[in-house]
Design a protein around this motif. Sequence first.
Motif, PDB file in Angstrom:
ATOM      1  N   VAL A 243       0.833  -1.209   0.000  1.00 30.78           N
ATOM      2  CA  VAL A 243       0.000   0.000   0.000  1.00 30.78           C
ATOM      3  C   VAL A 243       0.864   1.254   0.000  1.00 30.78           C
ATOM      4  O   VAL A 243       0.496   2.279  -0.604  1.00 30.78           O
ATOM      5  CB  VAL A 243      -0.974   0.011   1.208  1.00 30.78           C
ATOM      6  CG1 VAL A 243      -0.231   0.121   2.533  1.00 30.78           C
ATOM      7  CG2 VAL A 243      -1.978   1.147   1.064  1.00 30.78           C
TER       8      VAL A 243
ATOM      9  N   ARG B 131       2.194   1.746  -3.646  1.00 25.80           N
ATOM     10  CA  ARG B 131       1.145   2.294  -4.513  1.00 25.80           C
ATOM     11  C   ARG B 131       0.900   3.771  -4.216  1.00 25.80           C
ATOM     12  O   ARG B 131       0.668   4.576  -5.126  1.00 25.80           O
ATOM     13  CB  ARG B 131      -0.154   1.495  -4.337  1.00 25.80           C
ATOM     14  CG  ARG B 131      -0.078   0.055  -4.825  1.00 25.80           C
ATOM     15  CD  ARG B 131      -1.460  -0.569  -4.918  1.00 25.80           C
ATOM     16  NE  ARG B 131      -2.138  -0.642  -3.636  1.00 25.80           N
ATOM     17  CZ  ARG B 131      -2.076  -1.685  -2.806  1.00 25.80           C
ATOM     18  NH1 ARG B 131      -1.336  -2.737  -3.123  1.00 25.80           N
ATOM     19  NH2 ARG B 131      -2.737  -1.679  -1.665  1.00 25.80           N
ATOM     20  N   THR B 132       0.972   4.143  -2.951  1.00 27.24           N
ATOM     21  CA  THR B 132       0.727   5.535  -2.581  1.00 27.24           C
ATOM     22  C   THR B 132       1.863   6.440  -3.034  1.00 27.24           C
ATOM     23  O   THR B 132       1.625   7.550  -3.547  1.00 27.24           O
ATOM     24  CB  THR B 132       0.537   5.659  -1.064  1.00 27.24           C
ATOM     25  OG1 THR B 132      -0.554   4.830  -0.647  1.00 27.24           O
ATOM     26  CG2 THR B 132       0.229   7.098  -0.664  1.00 27.24           C
TER      27      THR B 132
ATOM     28  N   ALA C 104      -5.284  -3.210   2.549  1.00 30.22           N
ATOM     29  CA  ALA C 104      -5.024  -1.778   2.689  1.00 30.22           C
ATOM     30  C   ALA C 104      -5.088  -1.076   1.339  1.00 30.22           C
ATOM     31  O   ALA C 104      -4.719  -1.643   0.304  1.00 30.22           O
ATOM     32  CB  ALA C 104      -3.664  -1.546   3.333  1.00 30.22           C
ATOM     33  N   ALA C 105      -5.545   0.167   1.374  1.00 32.50           N
ATOM     34  CA  ALA C 105      -5.608   0.976   0.154  1.00 32.50           C
ATOM     35  C   ALA C 105      -5.663   2.445   0.525  1.00 32.50           C
ATOM     36  O   ALA C 105      -6.059   2.811   1.639  1.00 32.50           O
ATOM     37  CB  ALA C 105      -6.836   0.613  -0.678  1.00 32.50           C
ATOM     38  N   TYR C 106      -5.257   3.272  -0.429  1.00 36.91           N
ATOM     39  CA  TYR C 106      -5.402   4.720  -0.301  1.00 36.91           C
ATOM     40  C   TYR C 106      -5.983   5.240  -1.601  1.00 36.91           C
ATOM     41  O   TYR C 106      -5.502   4.906  -2.685  1.00 36.91           O
ATOM     42  CB  TYR C 106      -4.065   5.397  -0.027  1.00 36.91           C
ATOM     43  CG  TYR C 106      -4.156   6.914   0.011  1.00 36.91           C
ATOM     44  CD1 TYR C 106      -4.829   7.561   1.032  1.00 36.91           C
ATOM     45  CD2 TYR C 106      -3.579   7.694  -0.991  1.00 36.91           C
ATOM     46  CE1 TYR C 106      -4.935   8.944   1.075  1.00 36.91           C
ATOM     47  CE2 TYR C 106      -3.662   9.079  -0.952  1.00 36.91           C
ATOM     48  CZ  TYR C 106      -4.347   9.697   0.083  1.00 36.91           C
ATOM     49  OH  TYR C 106      -4.449  11.065   0.111  1.00 36.91           O
TER      50      TYR C 106
ATOM     51  N   GLN D 183       2.434  -4.984   7.593  1.00 36.67           N
ATOM     52  CA  GLN D 183       1.111  -4.988   6.978  1.00 36.67           C
ATOM     53  C   GLN D 183       0.539  -6.390   6.986  1.00 36.67           C
ATOM     54  O   GLN D 183      -0.670  -6.583   7.147  1.00 36.67           O
ATOM     55  CB  GLN D 183       1.180  -4.445   5.546  1.00 36.67           C
ATOM     56  CG  GLN D 183      -0.193  -4.365   4.873  1.00 36.67           C
ATOM     57  CD  GLN D 183      -0.147  -3.803   3.465  1.00 36.67           C
ATOM     58  OE1 GLN D 183       0.740  -3.032   3.101  1.00 36.67           O
ATOM     59  NE2 GLN D 183      -1.110  -4.208   2.629  1.00 36.67           N
TER      60      GLN D 183
ATOM     61  N   VAL E   9      -2.246   7.630   5.351  1.00 33.31           N
ATOM     62  CA  VAL E   9      -1.866   6.237   5.103  1.00 33.31           C
ATOM     63  C   VAL E   9      -1.080   5.675   6.281  1.00 33.31           C
ATOM     64  O   VAL E   9      -1.363   4.576   6.783  1.00 33.31           O
ATOM     65  CB  VAL E   9      -1.041   6.124   3.802  1.00 33.31           C
ATOM     66  CG1 VAL E   9      -0.636   4.672   3.554  1.00 33.31           C
ATOM     67  CG2 VAL E   9      -1.828   6.653   2.629  1.00 33.31           C
TER      68      VAL E   9
ATOM     69  N   ALA F 281      -9.216  -1.920  -1.257  1.00 35.52           N
ATOM     70  CA  ALA F 281      -8.323  -2.621  -0.341  1.00 35.52           C
ATOM     71  C   ALA F 281      -8.497  -4.122  -0.455  1.00 35.52           C
ATOM     72  O   ALA F 281      -7.514  -4.882  -0.498  1.00 35.52           O
ATOM     73  CB  ALA F 281      -8.597  -2.163   1.094  1.00 35.52           C
TER      74      ALA F 281
END
Length: 292
Positions: free
Chosen positions: A93, A96-97, A180-182, A175, A128, A282
């Motif tokens: 995550v 990716r962010t 998880a995601a943003y 993690q 995040v 997520a």
Amino acid sequence: MAPFEFVVPTTLPEAIALLDPDDPGVRPVGGATAVMLMMKAGVLQLTRMVSLRRLEAAHSEVSVGADGQLQIGGFATLSSLEHSPVVQEGWPVLTRTFKTLSNIRVRNVATLGGNLAHGDPHMDMPPVLSALNASVVLTGPAGERTVKVEDLYTGYYETVVKRDELITRIVVPPQGRQHAAYMKVTTRAAHDWPALGVAVVLDMAGDSVNGASLIVGAATDRPTRLTDAEAMLRGEALTDELLRAAGDSAARQLDIVGDAHGSAAYKKQLLRVYLGRAIRKAIAASDSKEHA
């Protein structure tokens, strides 16, 4: 801009000694990307700029501790973290962010410690890292102290970091199998400042939510936990109806203030819609990794 002193220390103790707890015009900078914009706009005047670019390499390293926690040097650049195999493997995550932050020129010089210390509520990393239960280590003349990223901010451009302290390390718990995601919503380019940012970390027990960490950014004067929505999700299976209800609950909980990126009403509607989308993202991100 008015003239100011520019100093480039090479050791951490030297850098801390150059700071002044009584002079708000003395600022440490990593990449200086945000500070220079503020100075050019005339909203910040410095007497001394302390550049941290030449400090010992150890303060920019990335590693995993014996306890499985990610240890990030406070002066690591966003670009180095974006391409770090350690981060990609254990904290996807974050990878990716990092790819969504500003543009590559900024990511090449901006540091994670500087990003967190700046205190702008539109920054993407504070939500995040708050959702991941991360902490920062602050180092000053009196030694080190640890603060949760979630507790770092007290208001608009206001933090608990003292004027003679530096963020020297960021510590992120594993993690693991958490989902998880943003998601960020911008009004211009995809990497621009967000009108809304939503960070989601889910601990699932089968199809039910065992625990949820939901943090919103860019809608209030600091990253804010969506406690009502978290409680609503806990112990429940994720349905479209539940996610709509959680989004409505989140919008009601927050006292959202409009700004140049969107009105309060617009941001409330974004939150109603994007909380559910971020939760679905997520789940999808974790599923795709497991089946890769």
